[in-house]
Design a protein around this motif. Structure first.
Motif, PDB file in Angstrom:
ATOM      1  N   THR A 198       0.828  -1.211   0.000  1.00 40.50           N
ATOM      2  CA  THR A 198       0.000   0.000   0.000  1.00 40.50           C
ATOM      3  C   THR A 198       0.859   1.256   0.000  1.00 40.50           C
ATOM      4  OG1 THR A 198      -1.712  -1.196   1.221  1.00 40.50           O
ATOM      5  CG2 THR A 198      -1.844   1.189   1.228  1.00 40.50           C
ATOM      6  N   LEU A 199       2.008   1.211   0.642  1.00 39.81           N
ATOM      7  CA  LEU A 199       2.872   2.385   0.720  1.00 39.81           C
ATOM      8  C   LEU A 199       3.583   2.672  -0.600  1.00 39.81           C
ATOM      9  CD1 LEU A 199       4.156   4.597   2.520  1.00 39.81           C
ATOM     10  CD2 LEU A 199       5.925   2.926   3.143  1.00 39.81           C
ATOM     11  N   PHE A 200       4.070   1.611  -1.263  1.00 36.22           N
ATOM     12  CA  PHE A 200       4.883   1.835  -2.461  1.00 36.22           C
ATOM     13  C   PHE A 200       4.118   1.589  -3.762  1.00 36.22           C
ATOM     14  CE2 PHE A 200       7.963   0.711   0.880  1.00 36.22           C
ATOM     15  CZ  PHE A 200       8.818   1.796   0.802  1.00 36.22           C
ATOM     16  N   ALA A 201       3.016   0.879  -3.728  1.00 33.36           N
ATOM     17  CA  ALA A 201       2.245   0.619  -4.962  1.00 33.36           C
ATOM     18  C   ALA A 201       0.762   0.682  -4.635  1.00 33.36           C
ATOM     19  CB  ALA A 201       2.616  -0.733  -5.564  1.00 33.36           C
ATOM     20  N   GLU A 202       0.316   1.837  -4.229  1.00 31.28           N
ATOM     21  CA  GLU A 202      -1.063   1.985  -3.771  1.00 31.28           C
ATOM     22  C   GLU A 202      -2.065   1.753  -4.891  1.00 31.28           C
ATOM     23  OE1 GLU A 202      -3.849   5.311  -1.488  1.00 31.28           O
ATOM     24  OE2 GLU A 202      -1.748   5.750  -1.992  1.00 31.28           O
ATOM     25  N   ASP A 203      -1.771   2.207  -6.087  1.00 30.53           N
ATOM     26  CA  ASP A 203      -2.709   2.103  -7.198  1.00 30.53           C
ATOM     27  C   ASP A 203      -2.502   0.850  -8.040  1.00 30.53           C
ATOM     28  OD1 ASP A 203      -3.764   4.529  -6.404  1.00 30.53           O
ATOM     29  OD2 ASP A 203      -2.385   5.700  -7.686  1.00 30.53           O
ATOM     30  N   ASN A 204      -1.580  -0.007  -7.658  1.00 31.28           N
ATOM     31  CA  ASN A 204      -1.304  -1.217  -8.436  1.00 31.28           C
ATOM     32  C   ASN A 204      -2.163  -2.355  -7.876  1.00 31.28           C
ATOM     33  OD1 ASN A 204      -0.239  -3.402  -9.812  1.00 31.28           O
ATOM     34  ND2 ASN A 204       1.853  -2.627  -9.720  1.00 31.28           N
TER      35      ASN A 204
END
Length: 398
Positions: free
Chosen positions: A212-218
């Motif tokens: 969630t911190l580094f790839a929230e929209d993935n």
């Protein structure tokens, strides 16, 4: 057979034994859990991805009316819950069998555990439904009954699986085993719940937070993280819970039923067979002692002329108590009728004098020893008439 393990254990020893069994046989337990948990996690992620939960719940957040929640969301949540419930029941049954084999001295097997669990899964699901309804009713009644039932029914699943009884008998059997051990079992249950929650939070929470911190929209990365780490978390948590309950079940049988002695007696000279059913508790039949099994030593019959021999007391007989001894029977006959007081004829059973003896024999003058001279010992030996010097002694003495 692991005879050293089959002894009464404390709470700390049960937890320690459960963790050691899980770590020692982690490969078998992982291969037993992953084939069922991995498809479950994939289906759960696909259901979540097929709905836009934030959009669907936006109206419900504004109004607070459950009618504003789309029916499709209710259906997906219900189906997901049912699939999770069924899968968890089957996986728990598989873990119970693997842990029991390891604890009793056999090498656990994935195939044997699944063959054991599948035929009993429906009974275990029925047990979960019955206990779940009772838990909900207990929550509605100020939560205390739920806590009490949660502790008293702790080993109901193990009793259903290993003793091959129905759901209601398994609940009663668990109550019988846990009785008088409520607080210890409740403390053990709380510790296990906190331990599994902590492990699950660490294994699944930290990776999900990083994604969630580094790839929230993935969405692909989020779904991949949920599937992989959710499977790993369940593969760790479910065996730990099953191991604690399995060892607790055997511990209570050792404490209250002598299961260790029973298992040792039935398996002397042989190794533990994991395919054989676990011995059921010994119960007296018809109020009498348990009958010996065919092939074992039996006591020889007692001769009837001695009254039939000793018989074991009935199980419902009152226990024997130590008490003061009763008074000896008194002889109320007069002295002249007692055979010890006067001689009688041999035919009458009394004592008879020897043949030729005088019945009125008394000590008299002829029987008395001759009078002794008191001054005899004080006179010199030379003055005594019965004394002779050594040189005059004959071969016969003095």
């Amino acid at each position: 057979m692991a005879s050293v393990q089959l002894r009464p254990l404390s709470i700390g020893e049960i937890l320690d034994a459960a963790l050691k069994v899980c770590m020692r046989h982690w490969k078998v337990l992982t291969l037993s859990v992953v084939p069922a948990i991995l498809p479950l996690m994939i289906v759960s992620v696909l259901f979540s991805a097929s709905f836009d939960i934030e959009t669907d719940l936006a109206q419900f957040e504004r109004t607070g009316d459950p009618a504003d929640i789309p029916s499709s969301l209710w259906v997906s949540a219900g189906v997901s819950s049912i699939v999770t419930f069924l899968t968890t029941a089957i996986v728990m049954a598989v873990c119970f069998k693997a842990i029991a084999d390891a604890w009793l001295g056999a090498e656990p097997s994935v195939g044997r555990s699944w063959r054991f669990a599948l035929p009993r899964s429906f009974s275990l699901i029925a047990l979960f439904l019955v206990s779940g309804v009772c838990y909900v009713l207990g929550v509605l009644a100020c939560l205390i009954p739920t806590i009490w039932l949660w502790s008293m029914w702790a080993v109901a699943s193990a009793a259903l699986l290993f003793e091959r009884v129905g759901p209601f008998k398994a609940l009663g059997r668990s109550f019988q085993l846990i009785k008088q051990r409520f607080w210890a079992v409740l403390l053990l249950q709380i510790i296990v719940a906190l331990l599994t929650f902590f492990v699950s939070a660490v294994v699944t929470g930290i990776p999900s937070g990083l994604v969630t911190l580094f790839a929230e929209d993935n969405e692909i990365a989020t779904a991949f993280s949920d599937v992989i780490f959710g499977t790993i978390g369940n593969a760790i948590v479910l065996p730990i819970g099953a191991a604690v309950l399995t060892i607790l079940y055997f511990d209570q049988r050792v404490r209250k039923e002598g299961f260790d002695v029973q298992l040792l007696a039935q398996g002397i000279g042989t190794e533990y067979d994991p395919n054989a059913p676990i011995p059921a508790p010994l119960r007296p039949v018809g109020g009498s002692a348990p009958q010996p099994q065919p092939g074992y030593w039996q006591p020889p019959p007692q001769p009837q002329q001695y009254g039939g021999g000793w018989s074991a007391p009935a199980h419902d007989a009152p226990p024997l108590r130590w008490g003061p001894a009763g008074e000896a029977p008194r002889d109320t006959r007069p002295p002249e009728e007692s055979p010890w007081m006067s001689p009688g004829s041999p035919s009458g059973g009394g004592w008879a004098p020897p043949t030729g003896a005088s019945p009125d024999r008394r000590w008299g003058s002829e029987d008395a020893p001759p009078p002794r001279d008191e001054d005899e010992d004080e006179r010199p030996k030379q003055d005594r008439p019965d004394w002779q010097p050594p040189e005059e002694r004959g071969p016969g003495g003095l």
